[in-house]
Enzyme design. Structure first.
Site, PDB file in Angstrom:
ATOM      1  N   LYS A   1       0.850  -1.196   0.000  1.00  0.00           N
ATOM      2  CA  LYS A   1       0.000   0.000   0.000  1.00  0.00           C
ATOM      3  C   LYS A   1       0.884   1.245   0.000  1.00  0.00           C
ATOM      4  O   LYS A   1       1.922   1.274   0.683  1.00  0.00           O
ATOM      5  CB  LYS A   1      -0.899  -0.020   1.235  1.00  0.00           C
TER       6      LYS A   1
ATOM      7  N   SER B   1      -9.600   2.164   2.902  1.00  0.00           N
ATOM      8  CA  SER B   1      -8.696   2.865   2.023  1.00  0.00           C
ATOM      9  C   SER B   1      -7.711   1.961   1.273  1.00  0.00           C
ATOM     10  O   SER B   1      -7.133   2.402   0.284  1.00  0.00           O
ATOM     11  CB  SER B   1      -7.900   3.889   2.838  1.00  0.00           C
TER      12      SER B   1
ATOM     13  N   SER C   1      -9.825  -0.180   7.111  1.00  0.00           N
ATOM     14  CA  SER C   1      -9.227   0.023   5.788  1.00  0.00           C
ATOM     15  C   SER C   1      -8.584  -1.211   5.153  1.00  0.00           C
ATOM     16  O   SER C   1      -8.205  -1.168   3.987  1.00  0.00           O
ATOM     17  CB  SER C   1      -8.192   1.153   5.840  1.00  0.00           C
TER      18      SER C   1
END
Lengths: 97, 488
Positions: free
Chosen positions: B81, B156, B180
């Site tokens: 990420k 996210s 997330s």
């Protein structure tokens, strides 16, 4: 204080700025979210201790290490992402007239 | 799609061990898959170049010379990420303010992957500074859901979830502050694990809410998630909040039976506001757990309805403090309008941050400001204690909780962007685990008639990730979920 004034005051604290048009958009959602927070007032928390860390006191404590110098980044690398540098320093606009 | 890309981490490793696949073949297959699907999904911010093939070939040479210890992830492609720092690889956090940032160091989680000789296949897209539930808040572009390109992948960690589901990488790192990892895992039909707070070092995870943030894996199978956790977990000198607790053998939990385990279901989580298809899928899965010998019991989590308000006060307060560092001085974006230092700060931040990040900095600054601190931040921190006590009490009588991961199915792009509070409320089932610091895992339990995945969430006591993985694996084996064809 009006909601708009309130938002402008908070923006100044946060070093942000909202132009007139974006302020119009921003204020209603800001108020709506703060209104949503009001529900917490329904709970009696007089005798409840606050939690700032989910596991503190259970599995974790504040560890201290020996105060010794370790490895650190070479100066060129530490400055490598800086928008402006001069003579091995970070450079910023003039602060003192 | 090359058949290689449908394999799990374990299958890939076994194939290499048998010499039926080379690292080079694996790297080439995934690069080809990325080339084919990425233009539709936009799951990555930065994609690895051909040099990963050279790295893979080098590993093949070493393997042939018997000069390579085959770790769990050796030579296997992993996505990271884009809010987890990677030495010499641009790390943007989905933000304009870090658009050109090239970190001079690796996050501990990344260092551990590299020590295992995993191949870093790129940086995955995310909501700006991990603030969002759809990946639409990325300053780059939104990512798509591989089961339906009109829908969001969640957020996210939407880039990681989309990439893993579409087999662009077999596994990826995400981060979870209020859901997330789990919510995008649910929306994309993959396994996502948020470990106990402190189980994986946060060193090099760009800070959002420091008392809530946790790195964790996304993968296509429960075993693969366990493999990733095994590699990543442990105490780190560089993160004083990382736990000193012994790391369990998670892989030994895979395949163990779950007979006699007590499973708690909070009644208030299965009530109104829950999508009926999700409700049915979760109820059906509970019956499967019963058939495996688990005892389903009702438990109470009375403060759940206050969780979203509590979370958004604490998370924004912490974010406003953490994001104060973006001032245009040491790294990141600096505005060209900079007549004075004060103006430079204000202009850099105003031009560099997106709307949602500004909103959260503003709310956080407000709840911490003089005169409001007690009513908001201190109050929320007290309610946090009650929410945690709810969990600890419930988990004294049952071994774990089983609940939905999300109240809704993946929504369409643009559907919730104009209503931030509605977006916040979609985190209702995930934020409590972060507030309480307990581990939670999301796994696909069903696909709806419209071929959208449904996520099931397993929540356990602190440091009992092994138990969650054991139950999840037993369920996965029993369900044998057949997934519909991918849209790309």
């Amino acid at each position: 204080m009006s909601a708009k004034k309130q938002v402008e005051k908070v923006a100044a604290l946060a070093k942000l700025r909202f132009e007139a048009e974006s302020l119009e958009r921003f204020v209603p959602t800001f108020e709506q979210i703060l209104d949503y927070f009001e529900q917490l007032k329904q709970i009696d928390t007089e005798a409840v201790e606050p939690t700032y860390h989910a596991l503190f006191g259970q599995e974790l404590e504040t560890p201290l290490r020996v105060d010794e110098c370790g490895e650190s980044l070479p100066m060129e690398e530490a400055l490598g992402n800086a928008p402006e540098t001069k003579n091995g320093h970070f450079r910023v606009p003039k602060v003192i007239e | 799609m090359n058949e290689v890309c449908s394999l799990s981490l374990k299958q890939l490793r076994d194939a290499v061990k048998r010499r039926s696949l080379s690292f080079r073949e694996i790297a080439e297959a995934y690069l080809e898959r990325i080339d084919e699907a990425e233009r539709h999904l936009r799951a990555f911010v930065t994609v690895a170049d051909g040099s990963v093939v050279d790295q893979a070939a080098d590993l093949d040479d070493r393997l042939a010379r018997r000069d390579l210890r085959l770790g769990y992830l050796t030579g296997l492609p992993i996505g990271i990420k884009d809010n987890i720092v990677t030495k010499d690889v641009r790390t943007t956090c989905g933000s304009r303010i870090l658009d050109n940032w090239v970190p001079p160091y690796d996050a501990t989680a990344v260092r551990k992957l590299k020590a295992n000789e995993a191949l870093l296949f790129g940086k995955t897209n995310c909501d700006e500074f991990a603030m969002g539930s759809s990946t639409e808040n990325s300053a780059h572009y939104p990512t798509r859901n591989p089961w339906d390109l009109d829908r969001v992948p969640g957020g996210s960690s939407g880039g990681s979830a989309s990439a893993v589901a579409a087999r662009l990488v077999p596994a990826a790192l995400g981060s979870d502050t209020g859901g997330s990892i789990r919510q995008p895992a649910a929306f994309c039909g993959v396994v996502g694990l948020k470990p106990t707070y402190g189980r994986i070092s946060r060193y090099g995870l760009v800070a959002f809410g420091s008392s809530l943030d946790q790195i964790g894996p996304l993968a296509n199978t429960v075993r693969d998630a366990a493999v990733m956790l095994q590699v990543l977990a442990g105490r780190d000198q560089a993160d004083s909040t990382s736990a000193n607790t012994t790391v369990d053998n998670y892989l030994s939990q895979i395949g163990k039976d779950v007979h006699g385990l007590r499973v708690g279901v909070p009644a208030e989580w299965m009530g109104s506001g829950l999508d009926p298809e999700i409700k049915t899928a979760v109820q059906d899965t509970l019956k499967v757990l019963e058939s495996l010998g688990c005892r389903i019991e009702e438990v109470l989590l009375p403060h759940t309805s206050y969780a979203v308000a509590t979370y958004y006060i604490i998370a924004t307060a912490e974010a406003s403090a953490n994001l104060a560092r973006y001032d245009g001085v040491k790294y990141g974006y600096r505005s060209s309008r900079k007549d004075s230092l004060a103006q430079m700060y204000e202009n850099s931040r105003t031009e560099g941050f997106g709307d949602e990040v500004k909103r959260r900095i503003m709310i956080g600054t407000y709840v911490l400001s003089s005169g409001y601190y007690d009513a908001y931040y201190l109050k929320a921190s007290r309610v946090r204690t009650l929410i945690q006590q709810d969990y600890l009490t419930a988990l004294e009588s049952v071994g774990l909780l089983v609940v939905p991961t999300t109240p809704t199915l993946p929504f369409k792009l643009g559907e919730k962007t104009s209503d931030p509070l509605a977006m916040y409320l979609s985190d209702v089932f995930t934020v409590t685990a972060n507030l309480a610091g307990v581990p939670a895992l999301s796994m696909p339990c069903s696909f709806t008639e419209s071929k959208l995945p449904v996520g099931l969430q397993l929540i356990g006591p602190h440091f009992k990730e092994g138990r969650l993985l054991r139950v999840a694996h037993a369920l996965e084996s029993e369900l044998q979920l057949s997934k519909p064809p991918l849209a790309v």
